[in-house]
Write an enzyme that holds these catalytic residues in place. Sequence first.
Site, PDB file in Angstrom:
ATOM      1  N   VAL A 505     -45.021   8.747  35.245  1.00 19.19           N
ATOM      2  CA  VAL A 505     -44.238   8.336  36.414  1.00 19.19           C
ATOM      3  C   VAL A 505     -44.333   9.350  37.551  1.00 19.19           C
ATOM      4  O   VAL A 505     -44.779  10.479  37.361  1.00 19.19           O
ATOM      5  CB  VAL A 505     -42.758   8.093  36.043  1.00 19.19           C
ATOM      6  N   GLU A 506     -43.900   8.931  38.733  1.00 26.32           N
ATOM      7  CA  GLU A 506     -43.937   9.732  39.959  1.00 26.32           C
ATOM      8  C   GLU A 506     -45.337  10.238  40.259  1.00 26.32           C
ATOM      9  O   GLU A 506     -45.532  11.364  40.722  1.00 26.32           O
ATOM     10  CB  GLU A 506     -42.944  10.903  39.891  1.00 26.32           C
ATOM     11  N   GLY A 507     -46.344   9.425  40.002  1.00 25.26           N
ATOM     12  CA  GLY A 507     -47.727   9.823  40.222  1.00 25.26           C
ATOM     13  C   GLY A 507     -48.356  10.234  38.914  1.00 25.26           C
ATOM     14  O   GLY A 507     -47.992  11.252  38.333  1.00 25.26           O
TER      15      GLY A 507
END
Length: 849
Positions: A505-507
């Site tokens: 997540v988040e990249g």
Amino acid sequence: MTNVLLHILPIFGAFLLLAYWRAPLWLSSLLLVVATAVGVQTSAMPASVLIVVVVLLALINIKPIRRAILTGPIFGVFRKITPAMSQTEQEAVDAGTVWWDRDLFSGKPDFDRLHAIPQATLTADEQAFLDGPTEQLCAMLDDWKISTQHKDLPPEAWQFIKDQGFLGMIIKKQYGGKEFSNTAHARVVTKIATRSGSAAVSVMVPNSLGPGELLQHYGTDEQKNYYLPRLAKGIDIPCFALTSPDAGSDAGGIPDFGKVCRGSYTDPRTGVHHENVLGIRLSWEKRYITLGPIATVLGMAFKLYDPEHLLSDKEDIGITCALIPTEHEGVHIGRRHYPGTAVFQNGPNWGKDVFIPMDWVIGGKDYVGQGWRMLVECLSVGRCISLPAMSVASGMVSSYTTGAYSRIRNQFGLSIGRFEGVDEALGRIGGMTYQMDAAQRLALAGLDMGEKPSVLSGILKYHNTERMRKVINDAMDVHGGKAVCTGPRNYLAGAYGAIPVAITVEGANILTRSMIIFGQGAIRCHPFVLTELRAAMNKDLPAFDTAVIGHIGFAISNAVRAFVMGLTGAKLVASPKSGAMAQRYRNVVRFSSAFAFLADMGMASLGGSLKFREKLSARLGDMLSGLYIATAALKKFNDDGAPKEDLPLVAWAVDSALYDCQVAMDGFMANHPSRALAFLMRALVFPLGLSLKAATDTDGTKIARLLMEPSVARDRLTQYMYRSKDENDPVGVLEHALKAVIETEALEGKLRNAHRQGTLKSITAGERLAEALSTGLITTAEFAAVERARRLRREVIMVDDFDATLTFSDDNAIHRDILNQPKALDVVATAKVNMVESVKIATETRPVS
């Protein structure tokens, strides 16, 4: 010929000295002219040499001539080969700020500036919240029940979270929030994560990238006044929907879209119906949305189009963010994804031709098309906090539990931590935990100063979550079967199962390492590249000319500095600190210059194609990351007062980070497509070969030892971990068992020796303990201490077993001690009687004071 060489060598030496100290161009030029003139005057060289030198230096120093002959043609080529930036790329580059990362890119990091950065600290209110409500929440959480029975936080935990303001930590006090610092936000998440990853995610999302943060930065007064008090009190539960099935890491390519139009709707918040208002007809399909299944307000990112030109002359408005009550007609939520053992609320949502008024756009119609900028600016903060904090938590739990377990667990008559294989794993666990905490502490200090370090946020997200993966894997290996078999007593399996969530997540980490860290860092942090790019886009030759000349001098200086420090081992570099850390500061300076030089060579030789050579770009990112982690560790050690007990931790952390930097440099040059340039780069950066060594086994062993017993260093390393004091708690029992085992190690050794020598003849350990008491080899107090230590050791090493349907575990397995219990219990009873008698006699014979 000899006279010429004798004259050239001092000139060359002076050139190296001036380049090393980054003397201005005019001073270097003047030196060269004077030195050449002296050479001509003394007949060491012909007059024609002086003429050539003067002409060349005039070409470089006189701007009109330089632009016409040198930088002008370069400018034309540069504009042709430089790929155009998309709007989303431009906004990503402009997002956030550059900070300590610029120093690392400079080749001359200013350590006085580093140490002058205020420590990331907590206020009295923040510390009280951490010691009070956060501790209380942790005590309420049972991660096994959350993941297997409730599949969610229990209702009482949710209510406590809402009532105590956990969902409003970042919201300003004027709206009813806590208005905590970024440091406090991170430490609360860390402590909760040491108890339950599911609870930590549930708390961190409303305080990270989402409606609360976006509203505070960009919302209208009406939006702030309505939503922020409700979010702070937990009346509204927020989520933010960005990811789509066809757009994960490529968030700029989201297919979800809205069209500006006029329409009608009923506001679910008030029940009032509105006719013929300006708004957006929106269609979307999102997934992986944390808190989405239970959210009451849905933050939404989508592409906005204006085919009827109701807002502007543009048809493609751009990415836009809006807030939609989830009770609004056409919004579908409630279904859940199942993200492994971290069973937090996460799921898809969708809608088709849902009409929303323009007032629901975050910031109102003035902010349509500004969504991507809003997101990347907020993301640069959030990525420094949430997942890095959870990674620190995993390191603290792994350090605390694995160190204790390694001392408590016995094999071949020794604590398993004494075996070098386990010792090596413990060294990595402690060292990486120190690195993770140091890296985040420095970033948090910057955030609390008002910085938004977008490049450092990528470093933190990637390297902390990757180190989390490594420390948990090492902890699992040391615990063996106890960690493999899940159950209420397994305190590692939940974190192990949640690793993919943090990595993804988040990249996604692969993208973050290969494209973002250096791709963004080279443009933002380099002292000249961004100026050159903007000059090319703006067709500004004077600005380009100034930047390019500065850039050339910068590259030459770093090449010279890297070469000189490579030859001397950086021994001549000034260090801000003496003692054990002095050479490590010098090594940072050396590798900073080498990194800056290699980065310039990579960009100069590969140009825009470097963007697509992700393996090389990733290695350049690894160099920058290694430098950041090393300097963060030095800063942490200095901020903590340079405690001697922490020397092995900081030594391992710095040496490991710089060694990783060296490995990345070696890999970059080994794989550069130009072998001639690679040879030149290697000769300058490593003139004497690869000189840095990895963290030593000795430091690793010292770390292992400090994790295997109570110590101030261990307490500092695990400072923000929740520690239950309950002997019946799977983690709480560890400290009791550890102290009991340490106190009785000598007695256990005495019993083993007696058995080897034939003094104790019983078969089982329990029977030998009883025999030792009955023969007077040990006292009743010693018997009781050993018996307690063994009971607690068994409590620690026991693995859950279940009924045939794997439904009910046996909480009393600790008492199923088939080999040792019967006779040992008889002796315990006798021992207790004897102890009572001993106390009675001692009391009766004690002299009156």
